[in-house]
Scaffold this motif. Structure first.
Motif, mmCIF file in Angstrom:
data_model
loop_
_atom_site.group_PDB
_atom_site.id
_atom_site.type_symbol
_atom_site.label_atom_id
_atom_site.label_comp_id
_atom_site.label_asym_id
_atom_site.label_seq_id
_atom_site.Cartn_x
_atom_site.Cartn_y
_atom_site.Cartn_z
ATOM 1 N N ILE A 1 0.861 -1.186 0.000
ATOM 2 C CA ILE A 1 0.000 0.000 0.000
ATOM 3 C C ILE A 1 0.895 1.233 0.000
ATOM 4 O O ILE A 1 1.872 1.304 0.758
ATOM 5 N N VAL A 2 0.569 2.219 -0.818
ATOM 6 C CA VAL A 2 1.325 3.473 -0.871
ATOM 7 C C VAL A 2 0.385 4.632 -0.544
ATOM 8 O O VAL A 2 -0.710 4.735 -1.099
ATOM 9 N N VAL A 3 0.814 5.488 0.385
ATOM 10 C CA VAL A 3 0.059 6.679 0.764
ATOM 11 C C VAL A 3 0.906 7.902 0.457
ATOM 12 O O VAL A 3 2.047 8.005 0.916
ATOM 13 N N LYS A 4 0.362 8.828 -0.299
ATOM 14 C CA LYS A 4 1.093 10.030 -0.694
ATOM 15 C C LYS A 4 0.698 11.213 0.185
ATOM 16 O O LYS A 4 -0.314 11.193 0.865
ATOM 17 N N ARG A 5 1.535 12.259 0.142
ATOM 18 C CA ARG A 5 1.291 13.510 0.875
ATOM 19 C C ARG A 5 1.022 13.229 2.349
ATOM 20 O O ARG A 5 -0.038 13.531 2.886
ATOM 21 N N THR A 6 1.982 12.634 3.018
ATOM 22 C CA THR A 6 1.777 12.163 4.388
ATOM 23 C C THR A 6 2.158 13.176 5.454
ATOM 24 O O THR A 6 1.821 12.981 6.622
ATOM 25 N N MET A 7 2.832 14.246 5.092
ATOM 26 C CA MET A 7 3.356 15.141 6.122
ATOM 27 C C MET A 7 3.543 16.534 5.547
ATOM 28 O O MET A 7 4.096 16.714 4.469
ATOM 29 N N HIS A 8 3.041 17.529 6.262
ATOM 30 C CA HIS A 8 3.203 18.907 5.827
ATOM 31 C C HIS A 8 4.669 19.338 5.981
ATOM 32 O O HIS A 8 5.409 18.787 6.796
ATOM 33 N N PRO A 9 5.104 20.337 5.206
ATOM 34 C CA PRO A 9 6.498 20.795 5.302
ATOM 35 C C PRO A 9 6.868 21.245 6.707
ATOM 36 O O PRO A 9 6.079 21.889 7.406
ATOM 37 N N VAL A 10 8.075 20.878 7.116
ATOM 38 C CA VAL A 10 8.624 21.262 8.422
ATOM 39 C C VAL A 10 9.896 22.058 8.170
ATOM 40 O O VAL A 10 10.688 21.728 7.282
ATOM 41 N N GLN A 11 10.092 23.095 8.942
ATOM 42 C CA GLN A 11 11.279 23.925 8.791
ATOM 43 C C GLN A 11 12.543 23.084 8.997
ATOM 44 O O GLN A 11 12.628 22.273 9.915
ATOM 45 N N LEU A 12 13.517 23.266 8.103
ATOM 46 C CA LEU A 12 14.796 22.585 8.273
ATOM 47 C C LEU A 12 15.407 22.926 9.630
ATOM 48 O O LEU A 12 15.282 24.053 10.122
ATOM 49 N N ASN A 13 16.068 21.948 10.212
ATOM 50 C CA ASN A 13 16.683 22.077 11.533
ATOM 51 C C ASN A 13 15.634 22.195 12.637
ATOM 52 O O ASN A 13 15.940 22.647 13.731
ATOM 53 N N ASN A 14 14.394 21.782 12.337
ATOM 54 C CA ASN A 14 13.356 21.632 13.359
ATOM 55 C C ASN A 14 12.994 20.168 13.479
ATOM 56 O O ASN A 14 12.994 19.432 12.491
ATOM 57 N N VAL A 15 12.687 19.744 14.697
ATOM 58 C CA VAL A 15 12.238 18.379 14.913
ATOM 59 C C VAL A 15 10.711 18.380 14.924
ATOM 60 O O VAL A 15 10.081 19.241 15.530
#
Length: 433
Positions: free
Chosen positions: A143-157
């Motif tokens: 199974i493949v799910v696309k668009r799983t996570m909104h953009p996160v600022q680089l160097n942020n956890v």
């Protein structure tokens, strides 16, 4: 931070640890494992870090051609072969393998300012008889799910303690207590956090309709009705839901929803439209509306088209599935499904309406009560409902001939009785003379 166990590979180093947690759910004890993966580059510096918990709810077809729901948890032994650090030109990859041939991975890409999860690939193996003892289809299923996570600022956890889920085909992937950072800079996990929306308190939206772009779709047999619980004083609020395919609305639904759960103790749950997220799929012959109320109540409605005659087509509700989740840990409290419905039927191109309360019997543990229902899953034009076909409960015109017929029957009965009594009196008087 929990302890970690490490192992090395030829081109990079990774750390993976399973933390055994015995958690107490609302319906008893269950096992769940937390996974911690620390991927290191050739210089032994951390480049990708993740710590999370997850489980899977999978619907599969049995040898008897019915459907069952299986819960797949992470096993106590997990490997992490194939994880990749990633760079400006190559995606990062977090990959794990567990159990009898199951695997899960997520890839990350980045821009100059952000990173994001592009898609999740999950493979489960129905040869695992402990999870799928009577599966009709044997072997791995991906199974493949696309668009799983909104953009996160680089160097942020990225941190998300609340439950999140993704649905694709017959699989629901459930996640909670997530902490991850891709493209770690200088080998040091950042102290700056980007929280998921569910972890950030927000005011309730003021716009009634809930609109979502189309993403995915999902399945046991009709069961006796559950024990009826006493009705609450208030009926559920009516929500307005819709789906879009591109820029066009393809499905409209207005309904108030109430769950009647009878397992253990009777429980009534009103679905709150203000906290409900809409998802689903549109198609020419099949459409699915999925509602997620606060990441704790998941409801799916599947509509299909049938040929009423050679030239006339109708749509109807074929399947309903409901999953209740524990808000704290994502465990499945109750999962119910019925794919044998034949409700809410109307001619294709029109809508179906029923203002009165209706009841959908999903299984012996669960009913759904609907109020102020108005739905059109196909051929929506100009973002508006088409002419509605009303349910028999709403059609007061049916009562007129019933009342008239009943009145005539009573009147005829009175005349017949009066005639018989009159005849007896006349006959009795003649005998006396």
């Amino acid at each position: 931070m929990a302890p970690r166990c490490c192992s090395s590979f030829s081109s990079s180093f990774s750390c993976c640890c399973l933390l055994f947690l015995l958690l107490l759910g609302t319906s008893g004890f269950f096992q769940s494992y937390a996974v911690e993966v620390d991927v290191k580059d050739a210089s032994n510096a951390t480049c990708l870090y993740a710590n999370w918990m997850m489980r899977f709810s999978i619907k599969y077809e049995t040898n008897s051609s019915d459907y069952k729901n299986a819960t797949l948890n992470l096993s106590s032994s997990v490997t992490h072969n194939g994880s990749v650090c990633g760079n400006d030109t190559q995606a990062a990859l977090l990959a794990i393998q567990f159990g009898e041939g199951h695997s899960w991975s997520i890839n990350f890409t980045k821009t100059n300012e952000t990173y994001q999860g592009d898609f999740i690939t999950f493979t489960y193996n129905t040869n695992d008889t402990a999870v799928f003892p009577d599966a009709k289809r044997k072997g791995p299923v991906t199974i493949v799910v696309k668009r799983t996570m909104h953009p996160v600022q680089l160097n942020n956890v990225f941190v998300c303690h609340n439950t999140a889920y993704f649905e694709a085909e017959n699989v629901t992937q459930i996640f909670w207590n997530v902490t991850l950072q891709a493209f770690v800079q200088n080998g040091t996990i950042s102290k700056k956090e980007s929280r998921c929306r569910a972890d950030t308190p927000t005011s309730a939206p003021t716009v009634p309709p809930t609109i979502a772009n189309v993403t995915t779709a999902s399945t046991t047999t009709l069961s006796p009705a559950p024990t009826t619980a006493p009705k609450p004083v208030e009926n559920p609020d009516t929500g307005n839901y819709s789906l879009k395919s591109g820029n066009k609305t393809c499905l409209l639904a207005t309904v108030g929803l109430q769950l009647n759960v009878s397992r253990d103790k009777p429980l009534l749950i009103n679905i709150n439209p203000k906290t409900t997220i809409t998802d689903g799929t549109c198609g020419n012959t099949t459409a699915a509306l999925k509602l997620n109320d606060g990441n704790s109540t998941l409801i799916g409605f599947t509509f299909v088209v049938k040929n009423a005659s050679a030239s006339v087509q109708k749509f109807y509700l074929k399947e309903v599935n409901v999953t209740l989740l524990n808000r704290l840990n994502g465990s499945v409290i109750l999962s119910a499904d019925n794919n044998n419905f034949s409700k809410w039927d109307a001619y294709l191109g029109s809508s179906y309406m029923c203002r009165k309360e209706q009841t959908l019997e999903v299984n012996e543990d669960l009913q759904i009560h609907t109020f102020n229902l108005w739905v059109q899953p196909f051929l929506v034009k100009e973002n508006k409902f088409s002419t509605a076909q009303e349910c028999s409960l709403d059609d007061d015109s049916i009562l007129i001939p019933i009342v008239v017929g009943a009145s005539l029957a009573v009147l005829i009965a009175i005349i017949v009785v009066a005639y018989i009594i009159g005849r007896r009196k006349s006959y009795a008087g003649y005998q006396t003379l």
